[in-house]
Write a protein that holds these residues in place. Structure first.
Motif, PDB file in Angstrom:
ATOM      1  N   GLY A 182      -5.594  -5.159  -2.994  1.00  0.00           N
ATOM      2  CA  GLY A 182      -5.109  -3.809  -3.229  1.00  0.00           C
ATOM      3  C   GLY A 182      -5.433  -3.336  -4.642  1.00  0.00           C
ATOM      4  N   CYS A 183      -5.917  -2.087  -4.741  1.00  0.00           N
ATOM      5  CA  CYS A 183      -6.251  -1.548  -6.060  1.00  0.00           C
ATOM      6  C   CYS A 183      -5.965  -0.049  -6.100  1.00  0.00           C
ATOM      7  N   CYS A 184      -5.943   0.488  -7.293  1.00  0.00           N
ATOM      8  CA  CYS A 184      -5.860   1.923  -7.526  1.00  0.00           C
ATOM      9  C   CYS A 184      -7.182   2.348  -8.135  1.00  0.00           C
ATOM     10  N   TYR A 190      -4.109   4.687  -4.053  1.00  0.00           N
ATOM     11  CA  TYR A 190      -4.071   3.265  -3.704  1.00  0.00           C
ATOM     12  C   TYR A 190      -5.037   2.990  -2.561  1.00  0.00           C
ATOM     13  N   ILE A 195      -1.892   2.887 -12.325  1.00  0.00           N
ATOM     14  CA  ILE A 195      -1.199   2.539 -11.084  1.00  0.00           C
ATOM     15  C   ILE A 195      -0.656   3.767 -10.355  1.00  0.00           C
ATOM     16  N   THR A 236       2.658  -4.735  -8.624  1.00  0.00           N
ATOM     17  CA  THR A 236       3.558  -5.441  -7.731  1.00  0.00           C
ATOM     18  C   THR A 236       4.847  -4.638  -7.634  1.00  0.00           C
ATOM     19  N   ASN A 237       5.174  -4.231  -6.410  1.00  0.00           N
ATOM     20  CA  ASN A 237       6.369  -3.407  -6.229  1.00  0.00           C
ATOM     21  C   ASN A 237       7.197  -3.858  -5.034  1.00  0.00           C
ATOM     22  N   ALA A 252       0.094  -7.924  -6.543  1.00  0.00           N
ATOM     23  CA  ALA A 252      -1.004  -7.543  -7.421  1.00  0.00           C
ATOM     24  C   ALA A 252      -1.880  -8.744  -7.722  1.00  0.00           C
ATOM     25  N   VAL A 261       3.348  -4.873  -2.306  1.00  0.00           N
ATOM     26  CA  VAL A 261       1.979  -5.295  -2.605  1.00  0.00           C
ATOM     27  C   VAL A 261       2.030  -6.412  -3.634  1.00  0.00           C
ATOM     28  N   LYS A 318      -6.088  -3.329 -10.586  1.00  0.00           N
ATOM     29  CA  LYS A 318      -5.305  -3.996  -9.539  1.00  0.00           C
ATOM     30  C   LYS A 318      -3.994  -3.245  -9.331  1.00  0.00           C
ATOM     31  N   ALA A 319      -3.527  -3.245  -8.090  1.00  0.00           N
ATOM     32  CA  ALA A 319      -2.299  -2.547  -7.744  1.00  0.00           C
ATOM     33  C   ALA A 319      -1.106  -3.208  -8.418  1.00  0.00           C
TER      34      ALA A 319
END
Length: 103
Positions: free
Chosen positions: A44-46, A62, A58, A86-87, A92, A90, A83-84
């Motif tokens: 996962g990335c932005c 996404y 971020i 971490t929430n 990261a 996802v 990189k996305a």
């Protein structure tokens, strides 16, 4: 002669890869005939697309891992990836974004 439906297609141009982590990875400017990109990442990335040097954050769009996305661009623009975050949904991780120019 029977009629058969053809798949939509475009001319595939050069490909670039962006290695991203917590620091932003960026590409060279897109070619003079590039009006669309095909994006796919292995984590996962932005990403951010625009004129001149780009810095992804971020809060940018996404792109989930292993999903192919097509986006419209203008010739000469650039893309950056990060990189996305971490929430809870996802994880990261560093990865690679494959960027294929389409005309």
């Amino acid at each position: 002669m029977p009629f058969f439906s053809k798949q939509n297609s475009s001319r595939v141009g050069p490909s670039q890869t962006i290695a991203y982590d917590s620091s932003v990875g960026a590409t060279n400017a897109f070619g003079s005939e590039t009006f669309q990109l095909r994006l796919v990442a292995n984590s996962g990335c932005c990403y951010r697309i625009g004129d001149g040097a780009q810095t992804a954050t971020i809060s940018d769009p996404y792109l989930p891992a292993n999903v192919v996305e097509y986006v419209t661009v203008s010739p000469g623009q650039r893309i950056a990836a990060l990189k996305a975050a971490t929430n809870g949904l996802v994880t990261a991780t560093a990865g690679t974004l494959w960027v294929t120019e389409i005309s």
